[in-house]
Scaffold this motif. Structure first.
Motif, mmCIF file in Angstrom:
data_model
loop_
_atom_site.group_PDB
_atom_site.id
_atom_site.type_symbol
_atom_site.label_atom_id
_atom_site.label_comp_id
_atom_site.label_asym_id
_atom_site.label_seq_id
_atom_site.Cartn_x
_atom_site.Cartn_y
_atom_site.Cartn_z
ATOM 1 N N MET A 1 46.645 13.373 81.106
ATOM 2 C CA MET A 1 47.114 14.460 81.975
ATOM 3 C C MET A 1 48.076 13.894 83.012
ATOM 4 O O MET A 1 47.787 12.919 83.682
ATOM 5 N N SER A 2 49.242 14.507 83.116
ATOM 6 C CA SER A 2 50.238 14.053 84.075
ATOM 7 C C SER A 2 49.718 14.209 85.497
ATOM 8 O O SER A 2 49.053 15.183 85.835
ATOM 9 N N LYS A 3 50.041 13.215 86.348
ATOM 10 C CA LYS A 3 49.582 13.290 87.730
ATOM 11 C C LYS A 3 50.310 14.370 88.511
ATOM 12 O O LYS A 3 49.927 14.677 89.638
ATOM 13 N N TYR A 4 51.356 14.964 87.928
ATOM 14 C CA TYR A 4 52.083 16.037 88.586
ATOM 15 C C TYR A 4 51.820 17.400 87.948
ATOM 16 O O TYR A 4 52.462 18.375 88.292
ATOM 17 N N SER A 5 50.864 17.466 87.029
ATOM 18 C CA SER A 5 50.593 18.728 86.340
ATOM 19 C C SER A 5 49.837 19.696 87.239
ATOM 20 O O SER A 5 49.215 19.306 88.228
ATOM 21 N N ILE A 6 49.877 20.975 86.864
ATOM 22 C CA ILE A 6 49.127 21.989 87.600
ATOM 23 C C ILE A 6 47.636 21.701 87.518
ATOM 24 O O ILE A 6 46.902 21.850 88.502
ATOM 25 N N ALA A 7 47.177 21.260 86.354
ATOM 26 C CA ALA A 7 45.760 20.944 86.196
ATOM 27 C C ALA A 7 45.326 19.838 87.149
ATOM 28 O O ALA A 7 44.240 19.887 87.743
ATOM 29 N N GLU A 8 46.179 18.837 87.332
ATOM 30 C CA GLU A 8 45.856 17.744 88.256
ATOM 31 C C GLU A 8 45.857 18.240 89.695
ATOM 32 O O GLU A 8 45.018 17.843 90.505
ATOM 33 N N LEU A 9 46.807 19.122 90.023
ATOM 34 C CA LEU A 9 46.848 19.698 91.368
ATOM 35 C C LEU A 9 45.565 20.464 91.661
ATOM 36 O O LEU A 9 44.963 20.297 92.721
ATOM 37 N N ILE A 10 45.129 21.290 90.713
ATOM 38 C CA ILE A 10 43.909 22.068 90.910
ATOM 39 C C ILE A 10 42.710 21.149 91.072
ATOM 40 O O ILE A 10 41.863 21.344 91.948
ATOM 41 N N GLN A 11 42.660 20.105 90.268
ATOM 42 C CA GLN A 11 41.527 19.185 90.327
ATOM 43 C C GLN A 11 41.487 18.417 91.640
ATOM 44 O O GLN A 11 40.426 18.231 92.249
ATOM 45 N N SER A 12 42.636 17.970 92.115
ATOM 46 C CA SER A 12 42.679 17.113 93.300
ATOM 47 C C SER A 12 42.541 17.894 94.602
ATOM 48 O O SER A 12 42.177 17.327 95.633
ATOM 49 N N THR A 13 42.837 19.195 94.579
ATOM 50 C CA THR A 13 42.776 19.986 95.807
ATOM 51 C C THR A 13 41.718 21.084 95.753
ATOM 52 O O THR A 13 41.659 21.929 96.643
ATOM 53 N N ALA A 14 40.872 21.066 94.741
ATOM 54 C CA ALA A 14 39.889 22.139 94.562
ATOM 55 C C ALA A 14 38.852 22.138 95.671
ATOM 56 O O ALA A 14 38.500 21.083 96.220
ATOM 57 N N GLN A 15 38.367 23.340 95.989
ATOM 58 C CA GLN A 15 37.267 23.482 96.941
ATOM 59 C C GLN A 15 36.054 22.754 96.411
ATOM 60 O O GLN A 15 35.760 22.749 95.223
ATOM 61 N N GLU A 16 35.338 22.086 97.318
ATOM 62 C CA GLU A 16 34.184 21.278 96.925
ATOM 63 C C GLU A 16 33.001 21.607 97.821
ATOM 64 O O GLU A 16 33.116 21.582 99.045
ATOM 65 N N ASP A 17 31.878 21.960 97.204
ATOM 66 C CA ASP A 17 30.666 22.227 97.973
ATOM 67 C C ASP A 17 30.006 20.913 98.357
ATOM 68 O O ASP A 17 29.511 20.182 97.512
#
Length: 230
Positions: A1-17
């Motif tokens: 997965m590219s480090k600039y992909s939308i999936a990576e953005l969602i994963q790296s900035t996702a809300q975390e409980d």
């Protein structure tokens, strides 16, 4: 997965409980409120929420006539809002860092511009330091928070906490002063020598002087307050 992909953005900035409780630091600059009931927050600080939450600005008479009068003359009648309901509420203020404090039958005074949120168990009262009007644009006001519960405050960049001990007062710039322990009563003084140095055209050098036993929180930034319309 590219480090600039939308999936990576969602994963790296996702809300975390983080399961830290009613207040959580979602990021250093954003407060998550796990709301099940009510919370007080700075008006305009909501950036997102999910669930069923309703917002209401604090009424003039909500804290009594004295508080209403202070809010009216300070131009700060809509500083606070109530959020009621269930869900996750995200609060922030101009990208400032968020600090969570748990008061245990304690009190703290917070610069009115730096209070982000607090739980309903905390009693709050506006303290208007009107005597400095004319020295600082719009005067200064702070909010005294007292009791047991959670308080979230904000600072520009990293905060510094200074201890105040008997015989060792702490002097601060009012525009860089964020909060102080509730038992301290700041006095205002003018640094005449510094005023002479910078010249009359630059205005007076006003300082806050804290004496006694407690603490003062300052930030490496001088906030500029708007002149009130009163």
């Amino acid at each position: 997965m590219s480090k600039y992909s939308i999936a990576e953005l969602i994963q790296s900035t996702a809300q975390e409980d983080k399961e830290q409780g009613f207040f959580e630091l979602e990021t250093p600059h954003m407060l998550e409120v796990n709301l099940n009931g009510q919370v007080w927050a700075k008006a305009g600080s909501m950036v997102a929420y999910n669930g069923n939450i309703k917002f209401e600005r604090e009424g003039f008479f909500e804290q009594g006539f004295g508080s209403m009068f202070k809010k009216a003359i300070s131009g700060e009648g809509t500083t606070l809002m109530k959020a009621n309901g269930q869900g996750k509420l995200y609060l922030a203020d101009e990208g400032k860092r968020v600090i969570i404090l748990e008061l245990q039958n304690e009190s703290i005074s917070v610069n009115g511009n730096d209070l982000l949120a607090f739980t309903p168990s905390i009693r709050h009262e506006i303290k208007l330091m009107r005597k400095v009007t004319g020295m600082l644009a719009g005067g200064l006001f702070n909010i005294r928070c007292e009791g047991s519960g959670l308080v979230a405050i904000t600072t520009h960049h990293e905060a510094l906490t200074l201890r105040v001990t008997p015989g060792n007062p702490v002097i601060t710039d009012p525009n860089a002063t964020v909060a102080w322990s509730g038992n301290l009563e700041p006095q205002f003084q003018t640094d005449v020598s510094f005023k002479t140095f910078i010249g009359r055209g630059s205005g007076e050098s006003i300082q806050m002087r804290f004496e006694g036993n407690g603490f003062v929180i300052v930030q490496p930034y001088e906030e500029v307050y708007m002149q009130s319309n009163s």
